[in-house]
Design an enzyme around this catalytic site. Sequence first.
Site, PDB file in Angstrom:
ATOM      1  CB  SER A   1      70.523  37.885 -48.276  1.00  0.00           C
ATOM      2  OG  SER A   1      69.607  38.937 -48.475  1.00  0.00           O
TER       3      SER A   1
ATOM      4  CB  ALA B   1      75.959  41.710 -44.746  1.00  0.00           C
TER       5      ALA B   1
ATOM      6  CG  ASP C   1      73.360  42.553 -41.073  1.00  0.00           C
ATOM      7  OD1 ASP C   1      72.820  42.250 -39.996  1.00  0.00           O
ATOM      8  OD2 ASP C   1      72.784  43.185 -41.972  1.00  0.00           O
TER       9      ASP C   1
END
Length: 468
Positions: free
Chosen positions: A198, A200, A243
């Site tokens: 979350s 990133a 990510d």
Amino acid sequence: MKQLKVKDIAKLWQCEERQVTRWCREGRILGAERIGKEWLIPQEAEKPLDKRTKESANVTNKNVPSDIHFDANGGREHVIHAFTDKYHRDPVSVSFTPYRICPLGAHSDHNLGKITGFALNKGIYMAYGPKMNGIIEISSLQFEKRAQWFVGDTPANKEGDWADHLRGATIALNERYPLRIGMSAVLDGELPIGGLSSSAAVIITFLHALCKLNNIRLHHEEFITIAQEAENKYVGVSCGRLDQSCEIYCREDNLLYMDMKNLTYQNIPTNPMMKPYEFAIFFSGLEHNLASSKFNMRVDELRSAAYAIKAFAGLEYGKFSETYMRDVPYEVYLKYRDKLPENWRKRAEHWYSEYFRVEAGAKAWEEGDIEKFGKLVFESGWSSIHNYETGSPELKELYEIMTRTKGIYGGRFSGAGFKGCCMALIDPEYEEEILKTVKEEYCKAFPQLADKYCAFICHSADGVHLSK
């Protein structure tokens, strides 16, 4: 980029000139600039919604301008209405970035390993509008505190709140492209915080909005580099590029297969002969905080193993921070691994075994063998627990429950693995039974978390569609 006068835009948009002038003064037309007494507006600028019309009152995906194309079940509308309630005007656009899962390749990207990933059909939304004074004012529906800073004078040191990732991104972007326009923004996530990258996703969502407001167009690699820099240099997390890469490069119904050493990647399509699948996300009820976890220590231990083996083997080495496990051939590791402290050896053992699992997993996916792929994911989870030594008691229990639940092809921790959630690749035919079994067994083991535990079914999706 061609610029038009107010009268030309009014004719193009079929509205009155005074309406266009008012929109310019309110900062609702992106890229509009006042030169002397005249407003100049980019020809491709989007026409703001007129709040007097029925069209504006019933905001939908169709009539809210956005460069992100995604079919969601309410996330977009949620932030739009939150923005409108707060600022009493419509946002000029909505930015979206999906969450991601990494079935194979955990804890290896920061040492230039190989990874796999899927973007999910849920993520982070941000509704926003420009602030011509350069102030960034942003609220999250998941946190109480509103954050503010100036684009040209962002605090040099982190402040210890949820917005530090965005301050870091502002600094990194401003060093490359001087910023002039700030923003008012409201953001929200569709799933609980922890394990789905979350942080990133929030950074990329924010960067996309800030770039659009300042007429900056970044290449994919620039987005990834700036987002990583925000976490590494400002927040202080030694993450790699996994990510951000998943959130940008993934495509629906494809497995992202990426080499972090040379940054080459391919999206492997789902084999037509593969059995049906979907993703289950099981949230432990524990909040996830990567910066305060043992994540950085694990990265240092792995890098220490590489540094030591290079010294033992007489290999060339330089700065510690520029040493990677990928630099050490596997046969050299086997020769000198017994000289390593046990915890360093375990971290290296995970890294090499995960490298081989990623290669085997990519082949299994290409061949349509989801059972083999799932088995490798379970093996990855075991190695994360016993070799990389991550996982709270709660996540370890979730992992064990998944291994004995019928209909789950494979599963493991998602993210750093200290708190947060587990992901599972499941057979849709057993969805209801899986959700029931995992919940019952987990809540029996941790009754104090019964009111915080939750699970979601997700599907693969495209990564971010960036403006061209």
